[in-house]
Design a protein around this motif. Structure first.
Motif, PDB file in Angstrom:
ATOM      1  N   GLN A   1       2.827  -5.666  40.691  1.00 36.67           N
ATOM      2  CA  GLN A   1       2.037  -6.743  41.263  1.00 36.67           C
ATOM      3  C   GLN A   1       0.536  -6.441  41.244  1.00 36.67           C
TER       4      GLN A   1
ATOM      5  N   SER B   1       8.857  -6.825  45.838  1.00 31.54           N
ATOM      6  CA  SER B   1       8.268  -5.719  45.065  1.00 31.54           C
ATOM      7  C   SER B   1       8.968  -4.409  45.386  1.00 31.54           C
TER       8      SER B   1
ATOM      9  N   ASP C   1       6.058  -8.603  37.897  1.00 34.79           N
ATOM     10  CA  ASP C   1       5.860  -8.964  39.304  1.00 34.79           C
ATOM     11  C   ASP C   1       4.698  -9.930  39.494  1.00 34.79           C
ATOM     12  N   GLU C   2       5.006 -11.192  39.715  1.00 36.36           N
ATOM     13  CA  GLU C   2       4.048 -12.274  39.948  1.00 36.36           C
ATOM     14  C   GLU C   2       2.948 -12.310  38.898  1.00 36.36           C
TER      15      GLU C   2
HETATM   16 MG   LIG Z   1       5.156  -8.370  46.085  1.00 37.77          MG
END
Ligand SMILES: [Mg+2]
Ligand SMILES: Nc1ncnc2c1ncn2[C@@H]1O[C@H](COP(=O)(O)OP(=O)(O)OP(=O)(O)O)[C@@H](O)[C@H]1O
Ligand SMILES: Nc1ncnc2c1ncn2[C@@H]1O[C@H](COP(=O)(O)OP(=O)(O)OP(=O)(O)O)[C@@H](O)[C@H]1O
Ligand SMILES: [Mg+2]
Lengths: 157, 165, 157, 165
Positions: B143, B38, A88-89
């Motif tokens: 994240q 997410s 995620d990122e």
């Molecule tokens: Mg996110």
């Protein structure tokens, strides 16, 4: 138990050296704190970026830590093969050079294990076999599929 | 093995049912801030047995149910299904696909199913750990967590390796 | 003590509402947990993004939290004026729309207080009155000044 | 008040002296990963009296001295000077500029100066807190910390406001 552990350790260490070299032209390796009593000590993740002295992974910059973490995760793959990765990122703090190298190596690895990457960057989107766009409409989240090659701005509604 | 299909309904921002059909290889997800990217990863972890509210970013189990947003009614249950391709039979179930489903009701109770048959949560956790599709493994980076592995203390790193061996 | 505190609180709350509105078209405000006994309770930072129910700032997405934090920091400025701000890659998790709005408001505020932004994004660099490039040469870090208007890739040696 | 000039020598990656001449307004800093951007912010906090090794991202004080890299010799001292414009006389010192200097020696001892006169660390902390140029204030967001303020617990947020009033 010690033998099984050391076998996995050696595999991961060997892989880490190769992957990190490919990613940065520097060196990374694992060091056992107490070789005579492995389970009483820790394991150091040592890293040497080009033009710098070797350091423990703790003392790196934000972008350097990202590269080191991905190298370690991929190295673990050699000993414990996972069928999928959810990232995620992870590209948020990388400069253009590290980003390009990282995405190339992830693309290679995606041949063995499925990799799902959430990103806001075009470079990361550009290599995808399949792209999903998530958007909000009247209070509900929706998902749409895009053909590969689309840019982030076009996919963000 | 790879994730072939994800179905989410009533979970977080996904008030209406959404379906993602995936392939092996490199998949990318993008979208504006707060759109629900997410939340898709949270849904995958949820279906595979994740029980930590901190990991699922919720203050209580009810907080995982769609809150109605500005337009709709609050969902009374959340259902997430993750279908794996199993032609390699790496998951010890005799079928070409294995689908993990979790349903959460308003009373906080969860129901787990594998290929539509009710199973215990423990069964799900055993199976996911065996095939390394468990959220515990190092294959999920949520994240903001990317630097955590580089910042592990040496003893934490040894314990991580020990737990996987 | 309570009066001085509440005076600052009101100022910050008023500013927060205005700044957040400018940034997102949504609403943000501060709520006192125990109005009868302020110092025994906490202060909630409530936020409502367009198309969503009001929520505590804790329950937002990564990008939503970034916007909320910057709005809060700038709102504090009204009560406690700081002569400078140091912001290190605060733009890393923002989408293109939020980034543009954020940089515009920071540019406005830079007329009252000096703002120093470390960034890897062109949009953030584009508004700068002055740009510094940091680079590594033979093991030493160096700093060079660029004329405004340069792109990140050109400034990254 | 604004930061007019930053001089760094022997601190972290800055083995050779670097000077940044700033202006009021909006300043941007960019560069490759690991080039030394965040180290500039660490240098500013260091000169203004920051004593937390965790905030300065070092394991010990000696770790703040340039380690020699691949080419040079290790620095025996680190010197950072931050010059503020003070034409508004907001800093209660009667001069158009006020320069905070901190020198760190190999033995871990720090020497503080204001406009080249030796002062105590406490004097520096009092002065920076008075004019809100202290690192404690909410005006510094270090890398990766941007979400911290949104994630503060309500009581922490009240304490933050209380400390500033
Ligand atoms: Mg996110
Ligand atoms: N039960 C729920 N019902 C409705 N909305 C919810 C629920 N739980 C969380 N949300 C909302 O989901 C949103 C967060 O979604 P998510 O974290 O997936 O965003 P994102 O696409 O990853 O954004 P970013 O790019 O900023 O990381 C928040 O706005 C949050 O308020
Ligand atoms: N005492 C020291 N001597 C030499 N190098 C040091 C010292 N302390 C830290 N470093 C190095 O400084 C580098 C980190 O610099 P910094 O964090 O400023 O990078 P950055 O430009 O912010 O990068 P990023 O874009 O990844 O955030 C690391 O490579 C680290 O090893
Ligand atoms: Mg940095």
């Amino acid at each position: 138990k010690r033998n099984v552990f050391m076998e996995a350790f050696e595999k991961i260490d060997r892989n880490l050296r190769a992957i990190f070299k490919e990613l940065t032209d520097g060196d990374a390796w694992l060091e056992v704190e107490k070789p005579d009593d492995i389970f009483q000590g820790g394991i150091y993740l040592m890293v040497r970026f080009p033009g710098k002295k070797p350091k423990e992974s703790l003392m790196l910059s934000g972008g350097e830590k990202t590269i080191t973490t991905v190298a370690f995760i991929l190295a673990m793959q050699s000993a414990f093969k996972s069928p999928f990765y959810l990232l995620d990122e992870i590209d948020a703090h990388l400069d253009a050079i590290n980003l390009e190298r990282l995405i190339n190596i992830l693309y290679d690895r995606s041949k063995e294990s499925q990799i799902i990457l959430i990103t806001l960057k075009d470079v990361t989107l550009s290599k995808a076999d399949k792209i999903f766009g998530v958007y909000q409409r009247e209070g509900y989240a929706n998902v749409v599929e895009y053909t590969p090659g689309i840019k982030v701005k076009e996919a963000q509604q | 093995i790879y994730i072939k299909r994800i179905e989410i309904e009533g979970f977080k921002t996904f008030g209406k049912k959404v379906v993602l059909n995936l392939e092996p290889g490199y998949i990318s997800v993008t979208g504006l801030n707060g759109s629900g990217k997410s939340n898709i990863f949270d849904a995958i972890l949820f279906a595979l047995g994740e029980s930590s509210l901190k990991t699922l970013r919720a203050t209580n189990l009810k907080g995982l149910l769609f809150d109605g947003g500005v337009s709709g009614a609050r969902s009374s249950k959340a259902v997430v299904s993750i279908q794996f391709d199993n032609t390699s039979r790496e998951i010890p179930v005799d079928s070409d696909t294995v689908t993990f489903t979790r349903e959460l009701r308003e009373n906080g109770e969860s129901v787990f199913k594998i290929n539509n048959k009710h199973v215990s949560k423990q069964m799900v956790l055993n199976l996911t750990q065996l095939c390394l599709i468990s959220p515990e493994a190092f294959n999920v980076v949520l994240q903001g967590m990317i630097n955590r592995i580089a910042e592990l203390r040496p003893d934490e790193r040894r314990r991580l390796l020990e737990s996987l061996v």
